[in-house]
Design an enzyme around this catalytic site. Structure first.
Site, PDB file in Angstrom:
ATOM      1  N   SER A  14       2.293  -6.000  -1.395  1.00 14.12           N
ATOM      2  CA  SER A  14       2.259  -4.559  -1.615  1.00 14.12           C
ATOM      3  C   SER A  14       3.652  -4.076  -1.991  1.00 14.12           C
ATOM      4  CB  SER A  14       1.798  -3.833  -0.352  1.00 14.12           C
ATOM      5  OG  SER A  14       1.989  -2.437  -0.458  1.00 14.12           O
ATOM      6  N   ALA A  21       4.975  -3.865   7.465  1.00 15.45           N
ATOM      7  CA  ALA A  21       5.498  -5.075   8.115  1.00 15.45           C
ATOM      8  C   ALA A  21       4.661  -6.297   7.773  1.00 15.45           C
ATOM      9  CB  ALA A  21       5.544  -4.868   9.627  1.00 15.45           C
ATOM     10  N   TYR A  32       1.514  -1.717   8.538  1.00 13.72           N
ATOM     11  CA  TYR A  32       0.985  -2.252   7.271  1.00 13.72           C
ATOM     12  C   TYR A  32       2.125  -2.812   6.443  1.00 13.72           C
ATOM     13  CZ  TYR A  32      -0.940  -2.278   2.541  1.00 13.72           C
ATOM     14  OH  TYR A  32      -1.309  -2.650   1.275  1.00 13.72           O
ATOM     15  N   LYS A  71       3.033  -6.757   5.060  1.00  9.86           N
ATOM     16  CA  LYS A  71       3.270  -7.098   3.657  1.00  9.86           C
ATOM     17  C   LYS A  71       4.654  -7.704   3.462  1.00  9.86           C
ATOM     18  CE  LYS A  71      -0.796  -6.000   2.341  1.00  9.86           C
ATOM     19  NZ  LYS A  71      -1.753  -7.061   1.946  1.00  9.86           N
ATOM     20  N   VAL A 106     -11.693 -13.804   7.731  1.00 14.43           N
ATOM     21  CA  VAL A 106     -10.467 -14.568   7.483  1.00 14.43           C
ATOM     22  C   VAL A 106      -9.703 -14.882   8.762  1.00 14.43           C
ATOM     23  CG1 VAL A 106     -10.191 -13.728   5.126  1.00 14.43           C
ATOM     24  CG2 VAL A 106      -9.130 -12.457   7.015  1.00 14.43           C
ATOM     25  N   ILE A 150      -3.432   1.770  -5.510  1.00 12.33           N
ATOM     26  CA  ILE A 150      -4.426   1.297  -6.467  1.00 12.33           C
ATOM     27  C   ILE A 150      -5.711   2.099  -6.312  1.00 12.33           C
ATOM     28  CG2 ILE A 150      -5.746  -0.698  -7.265  1.00 12.33           C
ATOM     29  CD1 ILE A 150      -2.708  -0.906  -7.690  1.00 12.33           C
TER      30      ILE A 150
END
Length: 265
Positions: free
Chosen positions: A137, A152, A150, A154, A59, A183
């Site tokens: 998230s 930041a 992480y 999201k 990506v 999850i």
């Protein structure tokens, strides 16, 4: 009439895999994209031939996006109704301990990868008046210590989602985001620290809720078919959503509990 079509990144495992299966079971054509070829084969093995296309891609690379989306659009019979920007990594730990290279990688995949998806898919989705769904998230509701970078990324996904949903209204393109808590994916099956406990075992012992991955796939389906901007998934995410709007002081306390849980990992 040609079946509706959705392109899903991170489709080789976890949320992406569950969502691909969920949409396929409901008659959609699914574009499976992931950097891991073997994991794509695992997802594809549960789908019927002619119901999916397979795309090994990173990506972070827009040229790979362009090729994958062109091939997907052709394989789907010219349909492109939804993009699910789901690919991401969950690197955690204290910010001061994170190598700079890993910080760059986290941002490049979790945020730049989403931006690339929007840029490259927008021409198709403007033509179809489609939907962009991004994986956010619960950590995007309040900065989570122990998951600072992480969290930041999201936050960034959440802000991008909200802004683009306004900007793209003139194109009749709806932009929305899932906001799941912890999850039950293979990531939580890993043994962490010096003990023999898995991440999921440590989270549960810390009192944190872990939602089944099927609940996220169902939420993705509902999000694509609704006008909501973001959808919290699981009790934790719903609580954080409520606290962020009405009880910010209580959210700080909840964040400290999440910090203790993340440090246990």
């Amino acid at each position: 009439m040609t079946a509706k079509a959705i392109f899903i990144t991170g489709a080789g495992s976890g949320i992406g895999q569950a969502t691909a299966r969920y949409f396929a079971q409901r008659g959609w054509f699914v574009g499976l994209a992931d950097i891991n070829a073997a994991s794509l084969d695992d997802t594809a093995s549960s789908l019927q031939l002619g119901q999916f296309s397979r795309h090994v891609m990173d990506v972070r690379d827009r040229d790979q996006w362009a090729l994958a989306l062109r091939d997907f659009h052709s394989a789907s019979g010219g349909r492109f109704d939804a993009l699910f920007n789901n690919a991401g990594i969950g690197t955690g730990g204290q910010f001061a301990d994170m190598p700079a290279e890993e910080a760059d990688r986290l941002i490049a995949i979790n945020f730049n990868g989403v931006v690339n998806g929007v840029i490259m898919a927008l021409p198709y989705l403007r033509a179809s008046k489609g939907v962009i769904l991004n994986t956010g998230s619960a950590s995007g509701f309040y900065g989570t210590a122990g998951l600072a970078l992480y969290s930041a990324t999201k936050f960034a996904v959440r802000g991008l989602t909200e802004a683009l949903n306004v900007e793209f209204a003139k194109y009749d393109v709806h932009v929305c985001s899932l906001m799941p808590g912890f999850i039950d994916t293979p990531l939580l099956d890993q043994v962490t620290g010096d003990s023999n406990e898995t991440a999921s075992e440590k989270l549960r012992s810390s009192g944190m809720e872990i939602s089944p991955v099927s609940s996220v796939a169902e939420a993705a389906w509902k999000a694509v078919h609704s006008n909501k901007v973001y959808t919290p998934v699981g009790k934790l995410a719903k609580r954080l959503n409520l606290l962020s709007r009405f009880f910010p002081s209580l959210l700080v306390r909840k964040s400290k509990q999440m910090d203790a849980a993340s440090n246990a990992l």
